[in-house]
Design a protein around this motif. Structure first.
Motif: not given
Lengths: 303, 303
Positions: B184-205
């Motif tokens: 259950x959410x508590x108001x003091x939670x952490x969410x985690x993801x993993x993603x491969x950004x596209x290999x082009x200028x600005x993708x991560x930004x």
């Protein structure tokens, strides 16, 4: 004679990289730790240091990144990219190999090969790939997993070469010097910085947007915790281009405004020769013409 | 009886973390590698796995991050934060300590303490802190640098406790399960993801801007090279909030649009209890009211 400190001992991948990066007349000096290699340059005992910075399997080399963020500034003036494949060395008198020694990182990268080719061997950790070769010479273990160059220092029998579970694994090495004359831009350069983004929502996104909006392509981003401050990070950012270029200088000035602790870690040719991607309107000529136009507007000669 | 696999052997920091995260009736099973702990859950042999994910000195734990990005999905349902201080154990019969064994990461974190307190000792690497204790029991070395819990398994003399060169060093551990009911959410939670950004200028930004514009505060970002693809990276991103919240769900949907390979790695309470920072106009209520207004506009009942 210029002296280059490298993360030793003799016979490791870093010695191979130092040979690639050194000039013929340079003297190569192995030192015990990455920190010692950086200190040798900061203290003036050596002219440059050769250390690993990232590996395509293991990731960033923490000691190098942390060592560049603290104490006196050093800048990378060249890089080398080495394929990571190992040699397996034994003594002449060894029949069945029952023990294989190496550094834990090397063992992790040849685990499948050992299971297939040396099924009776158990693995033993050593402090470096070269220390494993020394232990085999002394008769403590049967075989060592080493850098290819090791056999030049430790005359052992070569059981196998080009051993690697992951094809195309590579390690990148830097040649570091005190700030001074920078290498000339080539069109295929890499610039590196380290900065601690403010600890607030959106700080890193804003920092990266300064690069993205100028059409500058990132090649690497590593977060490293700041020692003693759990949850606070420094960001090591590599991107295409050279600080001598207008577009890169403009971005660095913007980062300097945003972060009071940004540090320049070098601009040098890329070892892989990949030329910078230039987005429409983001070439140096575009930046130069735009700044010229603003100057003309200020002078009242354009509008 | 629920079974929890943990990265062993017995007597390591991960066992301590597993004890914190397990219920009283859970059975704790040490396994040899982080990969084996994850596999035990994926294969249905265990109900959960306890593994380290980051250390404030050493940085991210590569085997955990890589293991979460590939094969069947696992999600973190809880975390533990352990102070990293070591115990130094010897046999009763040891006088002057001349050899100190431990895992290289542990030795790196107590180097100054050893120089000050055991000046005659040389260090020897072992495959784990617990393996060092076993070697001391066998008489191979004089002392071992171990997790505090080790002395419960290996009855040795405690020479020192709370040993650490860096005060406040901590390691964070995750309890991982197959996708299922989320905490259950508590108001003091952490969410985690993993993603491969596209290999082009600005993708991560652009990817980070999706979080920043929704007022979501990052807590960690790690880039990991994708094996066999030098120069291509996956980004492991932790941020404040719980996927059950409107604001977080909206951001995840945006990331899903941008990256065809984003994977959810869990939402759970933070071990440090730090509540989420909520920017003006970025609370869940603000998101809910805004979506309600759009629905009303569509229904013709507001404008």
């Amino acid at each position: 004679m210029p002296r280059i400190a490298y993360f030793g001992p003799q016979g490791t991948f870093t010695e191979q990289a130092a040979r690639v990066l050194a000039a013929a007349e340079d003297e190569l000096l192995p030192v015990e730790t990455i920190g010692a290699a950086l200190s040798a340059v900061r203290d003036g005992e050596c002219d440059a240091a050769c250390v690993p910075v990232e590996n395509s399997v293991e990731g960033p080399v923490s000691a190098t990144l942390d060592g560049l963020a603290e104490r006196a500034p050093l800048v990378a003036t060249a890089e080398a990219l080495l394929p990571v494949h190992f040699s397996v060395l034994t003594r002449e008198d060894v029949g069945t190999v029952r023990t294989v020694a190496s550094h834990p990182h090397a063992l992790a990268q040849v685990r499948e090969w050992i299971e297939r080719n040396l099924p009776e061997a158990r693995t033993v950790v050593s402090s470096s790939t070269a220390a494993a070769a020394v232990a085999v010479q002394r008769g403590e273990y049967d075989a060592a997993v080493t850098a290819p160059v090791a056999v030049e220092h430790y005359p052992l029998r070569v059981l196998a070469t080009e051993v690697a579970d992951v094809a195309d694994a590579r390690t990148r090495f830097l040649l570091l010097r005190p700030p001074g004359r920078l290498p000339e831009p080539t069109g295929a350069d890499r610039t590196s910085i380290v900065a601690a983004a403010a600890n607030r929502t959106g700080a890193l996104a804003e920092l990266l947007a300064e690069l993205a909006t100028r059409g500058i392509n990132l090649t690497r981003l590593d977060a490293r915790p700041i020692k003693g401050n759990f949850g606070l990070y420094r960001f090591f950012i590599d991107f295409e281009g050279h600080v001598a270029e207008t577009r890169i200088g403009d971005a660095l000035a913007a980062l300097r405004r945003r972060c009071n602790n940004v540090r320049f870690l070098g601009s040098h040719p890329r070892a892989d020769g990949v030329e910078a991607t230039i987005d429409p309107g983001a070439a140096n000529q575009d930046f130069d013409e735009a700044f010229d136009w603003v100057a003309a507007v200020r002078a009242g000669s354009s509008a």
